[in-house]
Structure formats: structure tokens, C-alpha cells
Design a protein around this motif. Structure first.
Motif, PDB file in Angstrom:
ATOM      1  N   TYR A  14    -122.005 -78.295  14.959  1.00  0.00           N
ATOM      2  CA  TYR A  14    -122.837 -78.938  15.978  1.00  0.00           C
ATOM      3  C   TYR A  14    -124.037 -79.539  15.268  1.00  0.00           C
ATOM      4  O   TYR A  14    -124.703 -78.856  14.483  1.00  0.00           O
ATOM      5  CB  TYR A  14    -123.281 -77.920  17.026  1.00  0.00           C
ATOM      6  CG  TYR A  14    -124.166 -78.501  18.106  1.00  0.00           C
ATOM      7  CD1 TYR A  14    -123.633 -79.352  19.081  1.00  0.00           C
ATOM      8  CD2 TYR A  14    -125.517 -78.231  18.145  1.00  0.00           C
ATOM      9  CE1 TYR A  14    -124.435 -79.890  20.059  1.00  0.00           C
ATOM     10  CE2 TYR A  14    -126.331 -78.759  19.118  1.00  0.00           C
ATOM     11  CZ  TYR A  14    -125.785 -79.591  20.079  1.00  0.00           C
ATOM     12  OH  TYR A  14    -126.581 -80.129  21.054  1.00  0.00           O
ATOM     13  N   ARG A  15    -124.297 -80.816  15.505  1.00  0.00           N
ATOM     14  CA  ARG A  15    -125.393 -81.535  14.859  1.00  0.00           C
ATOM     15  C   ARG A  15    -125.345 -81.396  13.334  1.00  0.00           C
ATOM     16  O   ARG A  15    -126.365 -81.236  12.677  1.00  0.00           O
ATOM     17  CB  ARG A  15    -126.737 -81.081  15.395  1.00  0.00           C
ATOM     18  CG  ARG A  15    -126.961 -81.504  16.820  1.00  0.00           C
ATOM     19  CD  ARG A  15    -128.383 -81.312  17.214  1.00  0.00           C
ATOM     20  NE  ARG A  15    -128.558 -81.791  18.581  1.00  0.00           N
ATOM     21  CZ  ARG A  15    -129.724 -82.019  19.133  1.00  0.00           C
ATOM     22  NH1 ARG A  15    -130.813 -81.821  18.452  1.00  0.00           N
ATOM     23  NH2 ARG A  15    -129.794 -82.431  20.371  1.00  0.00           N
ATOM     24  N   GLY A  16    -124.130 -81.392  12.803  1.00  0.00           N
ATOM     25  CA  GLY A  16    -123.942 -81.354  11.365  1.00  0.00           C
ATOM     26  C   GLY A  16    -124.063 -79.986  10.719  1.00  0.00           C
ATOM     27  O   GLY A  16    -124.054 -79.876   9.507  1.00  0.00           O
ATOM     28  N   MET A  17    -124.198 -78.947  11.539  1.00  0.00           N
ATOM     29  CA  MET A  17    -124.305 -77.588  10.991  1.00  0.00           C
ATOM     30  C   MET A  17    -123.113 -76.762  11.433  1.00  0.00           C
ATOM     31  O   MET A  17    -122.707 -76.808  12.595  1.00  0.00           O
ATOM     32  CB  MET A  17    -125.579 -76.902  11.488  1.00  0.00           C
ATOM     33  CG  MET A  17    -126.811 -77.307  10.765  1.00  0.00           C
ATOM     34  SD  MET A  17    -128.194 -76.233  11.184  1.00  0.00           S
ATOM     35  CE  MET A  17    -128.622 -76.861  12.783  1.00  0.00           C
ATOM     36  N   SER A  18    -122.581 -75.978  10.512  1.00  0.00           N
ATOM     37  CA  SER A  18    -121.470 -75.083  10.834  1.00  0.00           C
ATOM     38  C   SER A  18    -121.973 -73.946  11.721  1.00  0.00           C
ATOM     39  O   SER A  18    -123.182 -73.691  11.808  1.00  0.00           O
ATOM     40  CB  SER A  18    -120.874 -74.499   9.552  1.00  0.00           C
ATOM     41  OG  SER A  18    -121.797 -73.587   8.967  1.00  0.00           O
ATOM     42  N   GLY A  19    -121.053 -73.244  12.342  1.00  0.00           N
ATOM     43  CA  GLY A  19    -121.410 -72.099  13.166  1.00  0.00           C
ATOM     44  C   GLY A  19    -122.191 -71.040  12.407  1.00  0.00           C
ATOM     45  O   GLY A  19    -123.249 -70.588  12.879  1.00  0.00           O
ATOM     46  N   PRO A  20    -121.729 -70.618  11.216  1.00  0.00           N
ATOM     47  CA  PRO A  20    -122.490 -69.622  10.455  1.00  0.00           C
ATOM     48  C   PRO A  20    -123.893 -70.112  10.058  1.00  0.00           C
ATOM     49  O   PRO A  20    -124.842 -69.332  10.046  1.00  0.00           O
ATOM     50  CB  PRO A  20    -121.622 -69.370   9.222  1.00  0.00           C
ATOM     51  CG  PRO A  20    -120.231 -69.660   9.693  1.00  0.00           C
ATOM     52  CD  PRO A  20    -120.386 -70.826  10.647  1.00  0.00           C
ATOM     53  N   PRO A  93    -132.695 -78.131   1.150  1.00  0.00           N
ATOM     54  CA  PRO A  93    -132.965 -77.536   2.460  1.00  0.00           C
ATOM     55  C   PRO A  93    -131.736 -76.770   2.956  1.00  0.00           C
ATOM     56  O   PRO A  93    -130.598 -77.212   2.773  1.00  0.00           O
ATOM     57  CB  PRO A  93    -133.259 -78.731   3.353  1.00  0.00           C
ATOM     58  CG  PRO A  93    -133.693 -79.813   2.412  1.00  0.00           C
ATOM     59  CD  PRO A  93    -132.924 -79.571   1.143  1.00  0.00           C
ATOM     60  N   LEU A  94    -131.974 -75.626   3.583  1.00  0.00           N
ATOM     61  CA  LEU A  94    -130.865 -74.781   4.036  1.00  0.00           C
ATOM     62  C   LEU A  94    -130.159 -75.346   5.260  1.00  0.00           C
ATOM     63  O   LEU A  94    -128.955 -75.157   5.418  1.00  0.00           O
ATOM     64  CB  LEU A  94    -131.382 -73.374   4.348  1.00  0.00           C
ATOM     65  CG  LEU A  94    -131.864 -72.596   3.137  1.00  0.00           C
ATOM     66  CD1 LEU A  94    -132.551 -71.316   3.577  1.00  0.00           C
ATOM     67  CD2 LEU A  94    -130.693 -72.287   2.216  1.00  0.00           C
ATOM     68  N   TRP A  95    -130.906 -75.991   6.136  1.00  0.00           N
ATOM     69  CA  TRP A  95    -130.324 -76.496   7.380  1.00  0.00           C
ATOM     70  C   TRP A  95    -130.550 -77.990   7.436  1.00  0.00           C
ATOM     71  O   TRP A  95    -131.671 -78.458   7.644  1.00  0.00           O
ATOM     72  CB  TRP A  95    -130.961 -75.790   8.576  1.00  0.00           C
ATOM     73  CG  TRP A  95    -130.684 -74.322   8.547  1.00  0.00           C
ATOM     74  CD1 TRP A  95    -129.481 -73.719   8.799  1.00  0.00           C
ATOM     75  CD2 TRP A  95    -131.590 -73.262   8.229  1.00  0.00           C
ATOM     76  NE1 TRP A  95    -129.594 -72.355   8.659  1.00  0.00           N
ATOM     77  CE2 TRP A  95    -130.880 -72.039   8.318  1.00  0.00           C
ATOM     78  CE3 TRP A  95    -132.937 -73.217   7.887  1.00  0.00           C
ATOM     79  CZ2 TRP A  95    -131.479 -70.813   8.081  1.00  0.00           C
ATOM     80  CZ3 TRP A  95    -133.529 -72.002   7.643  1.00  0.00           C
ATOM     81  CH2 TRP A  95    -132.799 -70.809   7.746  1.00  0.00           C
ATOM     82  N   VAL A  96    -129.483 -78.744   7.237  1.00  0.00           N
ATOM     83  CA  VAL A  96    -129.564 -80.205   7.161  1.00  0.00           C
ATOM     84  C   VAL A  96    -129.469 -80.831   8.542  1.00  0.00           C
ATOM     85  O   VAL A  96    -129.081 -80.187   9.510  1.00  0.00           O
ATOM     86  CB  VAL A  96    -128.464 -80.771   6.237  1.00  0.00           C
ATOM     87  CG1 VAL A  96    -128.657 -80.275   4.825  1.00  0.00           C
ATOM     88  CG2 VAL A  96    -127.089 -80.393   6.746  1.00  0.00           C
ATOM     89  N   GLY A  97    -129.802 -82.091   8.594  1.00  0.00           N
ATOM     90  CA  GLY A  97    -129.696 -82.838   9.841  1.00  0.00           C
ATOM     91  C   GLY A  97    -131.054 -83.058  10.477  1.00  0.00           C
ATOM     92  O   GLY A  97    -132.089 -82.681   9.933  1.00  0.00           O
ATOM     93  N   LYS A  98    -131.029 -83.667  11.647  1.00  0.00           N
ATOM     94  CA  LYS A  98    -132.267 -84.023  12.345  1.00  0.00           C
ATOM     95  C   LYS A  98    -132.544 -83.086  13.499  1.00  0.00           C
ATOM     96  O   LYS A  98    -133.237 -83.408  14.436  1.00  0.00           O
ATOM     97  CB  LYS A  98    -132.176 -85.460  12.824  1.00  0.00           C
ATOM     98  CG  LYS A  98    -132.067 -86.445  11.685  1.00  0.00           C
ATOM     99  CD  LYS A  98    -132.065 -87.862  12.174  1.00  0.00           C
ATOM    100  CE  LYS A  98    -131.875 -88.753  10.971  1.00  0.00           C
ATOM    101  NZ  LYS A  98    -132.506 -90.021  11.086  1.00  0.00           N
TER     102      LYS A  98
END
Length: 104
Positions: A14-20, A93-98
Motif C-alpha cells: 500500500y502506497r509503495g510499502m509492503s505489509g511488514p 530511509p526505512l519507509w519510502v514513498g510520499k
């Protein structure tokens, strides 16, 4: 909160991030109180999991207080983060995206 974490872990991207990755983000946010921009600035190097106590550090440029903030981490969070952080690149960065950018 635990249901949210379980759903994120089991969920898809979701929004470029995996569930984990989302589960880790929600855990760190919920257990530290860090703001979105502070969370978005974190890298693997931000975490000192073997410290006494284990901590996460937010650079002054991203801190609400405009000073370096070092927060202690709950032992249960440390266990989860240790496994999750292991394969992550050191300085990216650990969490990518906007996801941290507010839409108007």
C-alpha cells in the motif's frame, strides 16, 4: 492496535510499502509518538538496539524541537525491530514513498 499490526503484516503493498514495512512503521509510530516527518527521516543507523537502553535518534533537522532527540525503545519493539531491520540498507530511509506528505 494489535489487530492493526496483524492486518498490516498480512496485507499487501500500500502506497509503495509492503505489509511488514507498514507494520514496523505503525509499531514505531505507536510506541514512540514520533511524527510522520520524523519517522520518514529514520534510517537503520537511527536505531541503537544494543544500547542500554535501546534508543532511536531523530536528527535535529527533522525534530519538532529542532534538536537531536533520542528516545528509549520498549523491549518488545526492540525484538520486532531487530529482525525487521536486519536486511535493510544502512543509510537509506526505512519507509519510502510520499506517505508522510500531507495532501491538501
Amino acid at each position: 492496535f494489535s489487530r492493526l499490526i496483524d492486518a498490516a503484516r498480512a496485507g499487501g503493498s500500500y502506497r509503495g510499502m509492503s505489509g511488514p514495512d507498514r507494520a514496523a512503521l505503525y509499531l514505531v509510530a505507536g510506541m514512540t509518538g514520533l511524527r510522520a516527518s520524523e519517522l520518514a527521516s529514520l534510517t537503520k543507523l537511527s536505531f541503537a538496539l544494543d544500547g542500554d537502553p535501546p534508543t532511536v535518534t531523530v536528527a535535529a533537522a527533522y525534530s519538532k524541537h529542532r534538536r537531536k532527540d533520542e528516545l528509549p525503545l520498549h523491549p518488545e519493539l526492540v525484538d520486532d525491530l531487530r529482525t525487521w531491520l536486519e536486511p535493510k540498507p544502512t543509510s537509506a530511509p526505512l519507509w519510502v514513498g510520499k506517505w508522510a506528505v500531507q495532501n491538501s
